[in-house]
Design an enzyme around this catalytic site. Structure first.
Site, PDB file in Angstrom:
ATOM      1  N   ASN A 140      48.123  52.659  39.841  1.00 33.46           N
ATOM      2  CA  ASN A 140      48.788  51.373  39.578  1.00 33.46           C
ATOM      3  C   ASN A 140      48.336  50.709  38.271  1.00 33.46           C
ATOM      4  O   ASN A 140      48.984  49.770  37.797  1.00 33.46           O
ATOM      5  CB  ASN A 140      48.591  50.396  40.755  1.00 33.46           C
ATOM      6  CG  ASN A 140      49.422  50.745  41.973  1.00 33.46           C
ATOM      7  OD1 ASN A 140      49.049  50.452  43.099  1.00 33.46           O
ATOM      8  ND2 ASN A 140      50.566  51.398  41.772  1.00 33.46           N
ATOM      9  N   ASP A 154      55.174  49.400  50.544  1.00 31.13           N
ATOM     10  CA  ASP A 154      56.087  49.650  49.422  1.00 31.13           C
ATOM     11  C   ASP A 154      57.358  48.797  49.521  1.00 31.13           C
ATOM     12  O   ASP A 154      57.774  48.418  50.616  1.00 31.13           O
ATOM     13  CB  ASP A 154      56.462  51.143  49.436  1.00 31.13           C
ATOM     14  CG  ASP A 154      56.909  51.609  48.077  1.00 31.13           C
ATOM     15  OD1 ASP A 154      56.889  50.819  47.122  1.00 31.13           O
ATOM     16  OD2 ASP A 154      57.296  52.792  47.974  1.00 31.13           O
TER      17      ASP A 154
HETATM   18  C1  FPP Z   1      54.242  48.951  46.022  1.00 35.95           C
HETATM   19  O1  FPP Z   1      55.449  48.259  45.955  1.00 35.95           O
HETATM   20  C2  FPP Z   1      53.187  47.998  46.284  1.00 35.95           C
HETATM   21  C3  FPP Z   1      52.071  47.831  45.531  1.00 35.95           C
HETATM   22  C4  FPP Z   1      51.774  48.638  44.347  1.00 35.95           C
HETATM   23  C5  FPP Z   1      51.079  46.815  45.846  1.00 35.95           C
HETATM   24  C6  FPP Z   1      50.997  46.422  47.271  1.00 35.95           C
HETATM   25  C7  FPP Z   1      50.301  45.149  47.311  1.00 35.95           C
HETATM   26  C8  FPP Z   1      50.571  44.144  48.145  1.00 35.95           C
HETATM   27  C9  FPP Z   1      51.508  44.173  49.263  1.00 35.95           C
HETATM   28  C10 FPP Z   1      49.913  42.863  47.965  1.00 35.95           C
HETATM   29  C11 FPP Z   1      48.473  42.963  47.730  1.00 35.95           C
HETATM   30  C12 FPP Z   1      47.742  42.929  48.956  1.00 35.95           C
HETATM   31  C13 FPP Z   1      46.693  42.164  49.131  1.00 35.95           C
HETATM   32  C14 FPP Z   1      45.984  42.266  50.382  1.00 35.95           C
HETATM   33  C15 FPP Z   1      46.238  41.203  48.135  1.00 35.95           C
HETATM   34  P1  FPP Z   1      56.208  48.159  44.588  1.00 35.95           P
HETATM   35  O2  FPP Z   1      55.714  46.974  43.862  1.00 35.95           O
HETATM   36  O3  FPP Z   1      56.068  49.433  43.849  1.00 35.95           O
HETATM   37  O4  FPP Z   1      57.679  47.921  45.020  1.00 35.95           O
HETATM   38  P2  FPP Z   1      58.966  48.599  44.389  1.00 35.95           P
HETATM   39  O5  FPP Z   1      58.831  50.072  44.630  1.00 35.95           O
HETATM   40  O6  FPP Z   1      60.086  47.976  45.158  1.00 35.95           O
HETATM   41  O7  FPP Z   1      58.988  48.245  42.931  1.00 35.95           O
END
Ligand code: FPP
Length: 249
Positions: free
Chosen positions: A79, A31
């Site tokens: 998501n 996250d």
């Molecule tokens: C949450 O952070 C993260 C996600 C919904 C996706 C996580 C995905 C990755 C790290 C990359 C994909 C991985 C691979 C292996 C291809 P957020 O985007 O909600 O962050 P925020 O809360 O700061 O907005």
């Protein structure tokens, strides 16, 4: 030279942990990618890309440390509520990640997936199969990428399978135990010992609901792209100081 110093530093971190008391299975909720990007004036997709690079780095380090199973939450069933552009960017990133032949190269990391892949594109599904096949001979660490994964959906799917077996007379409903549920989940591995969630959030967000019944949790304010080998080591050291009683005394 730089690589040599990095390896030396990593070895020093690994020396700090007790090899006899490592978590077998570590779950990671990656996250804070969006906030990491925003703080640098970058698009959210740049945060996800940086987060994917961090996953590679931490998986290699955890494998060197001796961690047997890692499950990383890459895309949840919830998501899909995100803007289409962000979903597309995440799917493109996943594809690049899977096609990257250098992914986890030189390491003994096997790649597997959990989640409902039926709705993913044919290209992604094909690359997932190739990655699974190509890494099948590696056995030091298994990295499970959770893609279109939700813990409630996983339990629902298990219950549905069990009901179908019972209706077909293949299973006695009275004989259904926790073990029966466990056997019908996506994961065929031990329950998760330690769940790491960075970025200052304190939620499970539908991650490994069944498997986390007795997990230890480790939270920090660091955004996932900034998560380092030192942070991972600290999470393991803190885990090793916990008194796990599993409901006993
Ligand atoms: C949450 O952070 C993260 C996600 C919904 C996706 C996580 C995905 C990755 C790290 C990359 C994909 C991985 C691979 C292996 C291809 P957020 O985007 O909600 O962050 P925020 O809360 O700061 O907005």
């Amino acid at each position: 030279m730089f690589k040599f110093l990095k390896r030396k530093k990593q070895a020093a971190f690994i020396n700090e942990v007790d090899q006899e008391n490592l978590p077998r299975h570590v779950g990671i909720i990656m996250d804070g990618n969006g906030r990491w990007a925003k703080s640098r004036g970058l698009p959210r997709s740049a945060g996800h890309r940086a987060g994917a690079a961090t996953l590679k780095k931490i998986t290699e380090f955890a494998s060197d440390m001796g961690i047997r199973y890692i499950t990383a939450y890459a895309f949840s069933t919830e998501n899909w509520k995100r803007p289409k552009a962000e979903i597309d960017a995440l799917m493109d990133l996943l594809l690049d990640y899977l096609k990257d032949k250098k992914l986890l190269e030189g390491n003994q990391v096997r790649l597997k997936f959990i989640g409902d892949r039926s709705v993913l594109t044919d290209e992604i599904k094909e690359q997932m199969e190739i990655a699974e096949e190509e890494s099948a001979g590696r056995d030091k660490t298994i990295l499970y990428l959770a893609i279109n994964y939700g813990g409630q959906q996983e339990i629902t799917k298990a219950v549905r399978t069990i009901c179908q077996k019972a209706a077909a007379g293949q299973l006695d409903p009275g004989g259904v135990t926790e073990q029966t549920i466990s056997e019908n989940l996506y994961t065929e591995i031990p329950d998760v010992d330690l769940i790491i969630r960075p970025s200052g959030e304190f939620r499970l967000s539908n991650f490994l609901l069944w498997q986390s019944a007795y997990s230890e949790f480790w939270f920090s304010n660091i955004n996932w792209p900034d998560f380092s080998e030192k942070d991972f080591t600290q999470a393991i050291l803190d885990y090793q100081n916990r008194n796990r009683r599993f409901g006993g005394i």
